[in-house]
Enzyme design. Structure first.
Site, PDB file in Angstrom:
ATOM      1  N   HIS A 131       0.214   3.295 -10.371  1.00 50.72           N
ATOM      2  CA  HIS A 131      -0.833   3.734  -9.645  1.00 50.72           C
ATOM      3  C   HIS A 131      -0.149   4.345  -8.333  1.00 50.72           C
ATOM      4  CE1 HIS A 131      -3.813   3.490  -6.598  1.00 50.72           C
ATOM      5  NE2 HIS A 131      -4.778   2.919  -7.345  1.00 50.72           N
ATOM      6  N   ARG A 151       0.892  -1.269   0.007  1.00 49.96           N
ATOM      7  CA  ARG A 151      -0.073   0.004   0.166  1.00 49.96           C
ATOM      8  C   ARG A 151       0.966   1.267   0.037  1.00 49.96           C
ATOM      9  NH1 ARG A 151      -4.597   0.619  -1.617  1.00 49.96           N
ATOM     10  NH2 ARG A 151      -5.597  -1.083  -0.499  1.00 49.96           N
ATOM     11  N   ASP A 185     -12.287  10.104  -6.417  1.00 48.83           N
ATOM     12  CA  ASP A 185     -11.825   8.909  -7.190  1.00 48.83           C
ATOM     13  C   ASP A 185     -12.597   9.271  -8.702  1.00 48.83           C
ATOM     14  OD1 ASP A 185     -12.112   5.293  -6.454  1.00 48.83           O
ATOM     15  OD2 ASP A 185     -10.983   6.669  -8.112  1.00 48.83           O
ATOM     16  N   GLU A 229      -2.481   8.910 -10.956  1.00 51.47           N
ATOM     17  CA  GLU A 229      -2.115   7.627 -11.620  1.00 51.47           C
ATOM     18  C   GLU A 229      -1.846   7.650 -13.037  1.00 51.47           C
ATOM     19  OE1 GLU A 229      -5.317   4.692 -10.139  1.00 51.47           O
ATOM     20  OE2 GLU A 229      -5.132   5.915  -8.484  1.00 51.47           O
ATOM     21  N   ARG A 264       1.119  -7.380  -9.415  1.00 55.66           N
ATOM     22  CA  ARG A 264       1.661  -6.557  -8.381  1.00 55.66           C
ATOM     23  C   ARG A 264       1.872  -7.433  -7.017  1.00 55.66           C
ATOM     24  NH1 ARG A 264      -3.311  -2.928  -5.732  1.00 55.66           N
ATOM     25  NH2 ARG A 264      -4.995  -4.102  -6.022  1.00 55.66           N
TER      26      ARG A 264
HETATM   27  O1  TA6 Z   1      -7.111   3.931  -8.610  1.00 54.00           O
HETATM   28  C1  TA6 Z   1      -8.316   4.254  -7.719  1.00 54.00           C
HETATM   29  C2  TA6 Z   1      -8.811   3.008  -7.274  1.00 54.00           C
HETATM   30  O2  TA6 Z   1      -9.114   2.400  -8.344  1.00 54.00           O
HETATM   31  C3  TA6 Z   1      -9.936   3.430  -6.022  1.00 54.00           C
HETATM   32  O3  TA6 Z   1     -11.281   2.935  -6.514  1.00 54.00           O
HETATM   33  C4  TA6 Z   1      -9.347   2.245  -4.922  1.00 54.00           C
HETATM   34  O4  TA6 Z   1      -9.966   0.880  -5.173  1.00 54.00           O
HETATM   35  C5  TA6 Z   1      -7.797   2.093  -5.245  1.00 54.00           C
HETATM   36  O5  TA6 Z   1      -7.757   2.124  -6.462  1.00 54.00           O
HETATM   37  C6  TA6 Z   1      -7.069   1.377  -4.550  1.00 54.00           C
HETATM   38  O6  TA6 Z   1      -7.094   0.030  -5.001  1.00 54.00           O
HETATM   39  P1  TA6 Z   1      -6.647  -1.115  -4.267  1.00 54.00           P
HETATM   40  O7  TA6 Z   1      -6.948  -2.606  -4.962  1.00 54.00           O
HETATM   41  O8  TA6 Z   1      -4.933  -1.051  -4.337  1.00 54.00           O
HETATM   42  O9  TA6 Z   1      -6.906  -1.206  -2.795  1.00 54.00           O
END
Ligand code: TA6
Length: 304
Positions: A172, A76, A216, A275, A102
């Site tokens: 991301h 994260r 978002d 991103e 990932r």
């Molecule tokens: O890129 C934004 C997103 O799609 C959010 O909706 C949230 O889900 C974030 O990615 C993080 O996703 P993850 O699967 O890493 O928890």
């Protein structure tokens, strides 16, 4: 050779004064890249950039204090590599959110110092019986990270199979902020976006982006640079990109942060994701033997 044996990695890919491998968080193997303009740490799990620190600056990327660091789980923060899909796969919802690369261990293909003095590492992964059971295609994936005053991350998709496939995805990136409530994000004014917190309603960005609640947004049809203006710290972070027509801006805010086990309840105040993506209609059909390249280039400027 074990993909992750630190001594063997240093013997084969270490570069004096510039590239060293070590046990990182959770005992995961990481590479530290250093030159006189900047330094970065990349985890072999997910080919995941954890940290980047230009000379004289603070860390550019945010990393949750609650992050998992174990094979099979996502880290994260930093720059997760989302592939072969962004978010939910459009035709196969059984695929993991943001794809499966990932949470896999990647192998080191190359390290070195480029002509421009930047320190580079190239990591790779490819299809195997596990991936083919989820996504029935042959692929070779490479991530090239180049570190100097800026950091660039290039994700290279190659179709090694005999049928075309369609990919989306993202680099991301999670950026560290002094206080998200005091930050503005410039570069996307006038762009159309899908608002994920409003049933993907189509809207148009007016002026700079301010984060005042869960945010978002998938900005479409834009190749523009994005600039995070952090007035409290007096720094601007510029995100340039290649091979991408979509930029995603995300902050979970209070409730969503509290629901995520790998995200501290108040950590939403210190981060924002900007991103470099291939999302929405910005997807790529890659034929047998063909490639697609997605690149993000991140640099820090001092606000004048
Ligand atoms: O890129 C934004 C997103 O799609 C959010 O909706 C949230 O889900 C974030 O990615 C993080 O996703 P993850 O699967 O890493 O928890």
């Amino acid at each position: 050779m074990s993909l992750t044996d630190i001594d063997i990695l240093n013997e084969r890919f270490g570069v004096a004064d510039h590239v060293v491998f070590m046990d990182g968080p959770g005992g995961l193997p990481i590479a530290e890249l250093v030159n006189d303009e900047g330094e970065a740490r990349i985890c072999l799990l997910g080919a995941h950039v954890l940290q980047f620190k230009p000379g004289g600056e603070e860390q550019v990327f945010w990393l949750s204090s609650e992050s998992y660091f174990e094979e099979g789980k996502e880290i994260r923060g930093g720059i997760p590599v989302c592939w072969p899909c962004f978010a939910v796969h459009p035709t196969d919802e059984s695929l993991p959110l943001h794809g499966f690369v990932r949470s896999r261990m990647w192998e080191v293909l190359r390290t070195g110092v480029g002509g421009d003095g930047c320190v580079e590492i190239e990591l790779g992964t490819r299809d195997d019986e596990v991936t083919r059971a989820m996504w029935p295609h042959g692929f070779e994936l490479r991530v090239v990270v180049s570190v100097g005053k800026a950091i660039s991350v290039e994700l290279i998709t190659r179709n090694s199979g005999d049928e075309a496939f369609v990919v989306s995805g993202a680099l991301h990136s999670y950026f560290a902020l002094s206080d998200v409530r005091l930050v503005e994000i410039a570069g996307l004014e006038g762009c159309e976006y899908g608002d994920k917190v409003d049933s993907m309603a189509k809207k148009r960005q007016e002026g700079n982006i301010r984060i005042i609640d869960e945010t978002d947004r998938v900005y479409v049809d834009t190749a523009a640079d994005t600039v995070i203006e952090d007035s409290l710290s007096g720094r601007r972070v510029r995100i340039s990109k290649k091979g991408s027509r979509t930029t995603v801006v995300w902050n979970p805010w209070i409730d969503k942060a509290a629901r995520m086990a790998d995200f501290g309840d108040t950590e939403y105040l210190g981060m924002v994701c900007v991103e470099t993506a291939n999302a929405a209609d910005d997807v790529y059909e890659v034929g047998p033997g063909e490639e697609h390249r997605l690149e993000t280039i991140i640099s820090v400027e001092r606000a004048e």
